[in-house]
Design a protein around this motif. Sequence first.
Motif, PDB file in Angstrom:
ATOM      1  N   LEU A 248       0.829  -1.221   0.000  1.00 54.33           N
ATOM      2  CA  LEU A 248       0.000   0.000   0.000  1.00 54.33           C
ATOM      3  C   LEU A 248       0.857   1.263   0.000  1.00 54.33           C
ATOM      4  CD1 LEU A 248      -2.908  -0.767   2.507  1.00 54.33           C
ATOM      5  CD2 LEU A 248      -2.786  -1.173   0.046  1.00 54.33           C
ATOM      6  N   ALA A 249       0.338   2.327  -0.651  1.00 55.20           N
ATOM      7  CA  ALA A 249       1.129   3.560  -0.775  1.00 55.20           C
ATOM      8  C   ALA A 249       0.915   4.510   0.400  1.00 55.20           C
ATOM      9  CB  ALA A 249       0.774   4.275  -2.080  1.00 55.20           C
ATOM     10  N   HIS A 250      -0.313   4.600   0.909  1.00 57.90           N
ATOM     11  CA  HIS A 250      -0.568   5.607   1.935  1.00 57.90           C
ATOM     12  C   HIS A 250      -1.924   5.346   2.597  1.00 57.90           C
ATOM     13  CE1 HIS A 250       0.782   9.536   3.541  1.00 57.90           C
ATOM     14  NE2 HIS A 250      -0.494   9.664   3.860  1.00 57.90           N
ATOM     15  N   ALA A 251      -2.064   5.813   3.825  1.00 53.27           N
ATOM     16  CA  ALA A 251      -3.381   5.828   4.478  1.00 53.27           C
ATOM     17  C   ALA A 251      -3.568   7.180   5.141  1.00 53.27           C
ATOM     18  CB  ALA A 251      -3.483   4.722   5.522  1.00 53.27           C
ATOM     19  N   THR A 252      -4.686   7.809   4.849  1.00 55.53           N
ATOM     20  CA  THR A 252      -5.046   9.060   5.524  1.00 55.53           C
ATOM     21  C   THR A 252      -6.202   8.723   6.449  1.00 55.53           C
ATOM     22  OG1 THR A 252      -4.268  10.447   3.717  1.00 55.53           O
ATOM     23  CG2 THR A 252      -5.914  11.406   5.177  1.00 55.53           C
ATOM     24  N   LEU A 253      -5.946   8.874   7.747  1.00 58.07           N
ATOM     25  CA  LEU A 253      -6.891   8.391   8.756  1.00 58.07           C
ATOM     26  C   LEU A 253      -7.419   9.562   9.583  1.00 58.07           C
ATOM     27  CD1 LEU A 253      -4.629   5.434   9.996  1.00 58.07           C
ATOM     28  CD2 LEU A 253      -6.392   5.364   8.197  1.00 58.07           C
ATOM     29  N   ASP A 254      -8.743   9.647   9.672  1.00 55.87           N
ATOM     30  CA  ASP A 254      -9.369  10.728  10.434  1.00 55.87           C
ATOM     31  C   ASP A 254      -9.959  10.226  11.754  1.00 55.87           C
ATOM     32  OD1 ASP A 254     -10.396  13.512  10.575  1.00 55.87           O
ATOM     33  OD2 ASP A 254     -12.356  12.523  10.506  1.00 55.87           O
ATOM     34  N   VAL A 255     -10.125   8.895  11.837  1.00 59.72           N
ATOM     35  CA  VAL A 255     -10.818   8.296  12.983  1.00 59.72           C
ATOM     36  C   VAL A 255     -10.011   7.118  13.507  1.00 59.72           C
ATOM     37  CG1 VAL A 255     -13.188   9.021  12.471  1.00 59.72           C
ATOM     38  CG2 VAL A 255     -12.212   7.107  11.232  1.00 59.72           C
ATOM     39  N   PHE A 256     -10.113   6.864  14.825  1.00 58.49           N
ATOM     40  CA  PHE A 256      -9.219   5.908  15.477  1.00 58.49           C
ATOM     41  C   PHE A 256      -9.969   5.157  16.561  1.00 58.49           C
ATOM     42  CE2 PHE A 256      -7.196   9.600  13.788  1.00 58.49           C
ATOM     43  CZ  PHE A 256      -6.219   9.049  12.977  1.00 58.49           C
ATOM     44  N   ARG A 257      -9.411   3.988  16.925  1.00 64.00           N
ATOM     45  CA  ARG A 257     -10.022   3.201  18.007  1.00 64.00           C
ATOM     46  C   ARG A 257     -10.041   3.995  19.299  1.00 64.00           C
ATOM     47  NH1 ARG A 257     -10.197  -2.436  16.667  1.00 64.00           N
ATOM     48  NH2 ARG A 257      -9.637  -2.465  14.485  1.00 64.00           N
ATOM     49  N   THR A 258      -8.955   4.700  19.576  1.00 60.69           N
ATOM     50  CA  THR A 258      -8.899   5.571  20.751  1.00 60.69           C
ATOM     51  C   THR A 258      -8.691   6.997  20.252  1.00 60.69           C
ATOM     52  OG1 THR A 258      -7.818   3.800  21.957  1.00 60.69           O
ATOM     53  CG2 THR A 258      -7.693   5.998  22.927  1.00 60.69           C
ATOM     54  N   GLU A 259      -9.560   7.895  20.685  1.00 59.65           N
ATOM     55  CA  GLU A 259      -9.428   9.306  20.303  1.00 59.65           C
ATOM     56  C   GLU A 259      -9.423  10.155  21.566  1.00 59.65           C
ATOM     57  OE1 GLU A 259     -12.386  10.372  17.393  1.00 59.65           O
ATOM     58  OE2 GLU A 259     -11.753   8.793  16.011  1.00 59.65           O
ATOM     59  N   PRO A 263      -0.290   9.762  22.000  1.00 62.75           N
ATOM     60  CA  PRO A 263       0.945  10.341  21.434  1.00 62.75           C
ATOM     61  C   PRO A 263       1.964   9.297  20.994  1.00 62.75           C
ATOM     62  CG  PRO A 263       0.386  11.387  23.532  1.00 62.75           C
ATOM     63  CD  PRO A 263      -0.594  10.280  23.336  1.00 62.75           C
ATOM     64  N   ASP A 264       1.975   8.117  21.651  1.00 62.71           N
ATOM     65  CA  ASP A 264       2.973   7.106  21.286  1.00 62.71           C
ATOM     66  C   ASP A 264       2.434   6.108  20.245  1.00 62.71           C
ATOM     67  OD1 ASP A 264       1.107   5.993  22.912  1.00 62.71           O
ATOM     68  OD2 ASP A 264       2.507   4.859  24.168  1.00 62.71           O
ATOM     69  N   HIS A 265       1.279   6.377  19.668  1.00 62.85           N
ATOM     70  CA  HIS A 265       0.720   5.421  18.698  1.00 62.85           C
ATOM     71  C   HIS A 265       1.575   5.423  17.418  1.00 62.85           C
ATOM     72  CE1 HIS A 265      -2.031   3.309  16.067  1.00 62.85           C
ATOM     73  NE2 HIS A 265      -2.753   2.985  17.138  1.00 62.85           N
TER      74      HIS A 265
END
Length: 315
Positions: A248-259, A263-265
């Motif tokens: 895969l070339a890239h992922a743009t992510l707006d939503v996450f399991r923890t929001e 910081p260390d993700h």
Amino acid sequence: MSTNPADPVNILFAATDRHWETYEAPLRTALDKADLSYTLATDLPPGSVDFIIYAPNGDLQDFSPFMRLRAVLNLWAGVEGITGNPTLTAPLARMVDHGLTQGMVEWVLGHVMRHHLGMDAHIVNPQHIWEAKAPPLARDRQVTILGIGELGEACAKALDTVGFQVTGWSRSPKSIPGISCLHGETQLAGALARADILVLLLPLTGQTENLLNADRLSQLPPGAVILNPGRGALIDDSALLKALDGHLAHATLDVFRTEPLPPDHPFWAHPKITVTPHIASETRPASASEVIASNIKRSIAGEPLLHLVDRSAGY
Ligand code: NAP
């Protein structure tokens, strides 16, 4: 059950203080415009409440004291934080708001265009490399959208207008002019295989959690890009990291399991991941208040609610 529209109704606003500050004035404007007689407050005796305007991240989780509740009107499009609540027996409506939809169309279009045009190579070019290679036209690029409901369909139509070859995938069969519509488990592999750019606009349910697992990620073509403005748990995080280290070339992510994303993700530091802080779109108070007022009016008149959630399907 209909009641006399002149009878006052009690509306509890159960969301954060910040929401109340933004929503109180537009809600009163919309309720007045709908000619409703009402009390709107953040604190009412539970036994007196007819309607609850609700955000799932607030304090209210136990609906059992609300004995005469007629409906819960969610401020958000996503309802995964409330559909499984066993204390809620009243009908639940989710938010469909044209401001929210337009915001999502703009976010998706912008991020699709970033990857389609290869903008990063020119914006970050410290070596001043002059590589005169024009990007392909949109008609030569395939975009697949998983979830073609309110938001996905609007995004699909906008991308089709630009010229992209758009495929949509949903649970039930659909027919949308200009869009190649696939549905159901058996057609998912076909939808993934043609995705130069994949957009996730599915709700989070028992059926969609971890939908993009290692096997499904491997079905995306080499160089594919993922945009996820849907929900974080639609993707298996560690499988995504592995796939980004591979084809895969890239992922743009707006939503996450923890929001907020901790910081260390590893997503923060990964060179092939762009993190946006759950800002793809949001409910716009003025237009959303009109949707809520019209649903309260419908309920009082004994008409079915708009945007009713199917609790068994989870969205
Ligand atoms: P929607 O109108 O309910 O559309 C959901 C779509 O997903 C429908 O096409 C539905 O298929 C499809 N779907 C659901 N379960 C499926 C399954 N098991 N298999 C295949 N397709 C399935 O929802 P929406 O208003 O477009 O919103 C979508 C999601 O966007 C929300 O749930 C929320 O999580 C997210 N969202 C994110 C933001 C943000 O800022 N990042 C903002 C708003 C919303 P059918 O058409 O067959 O029912």
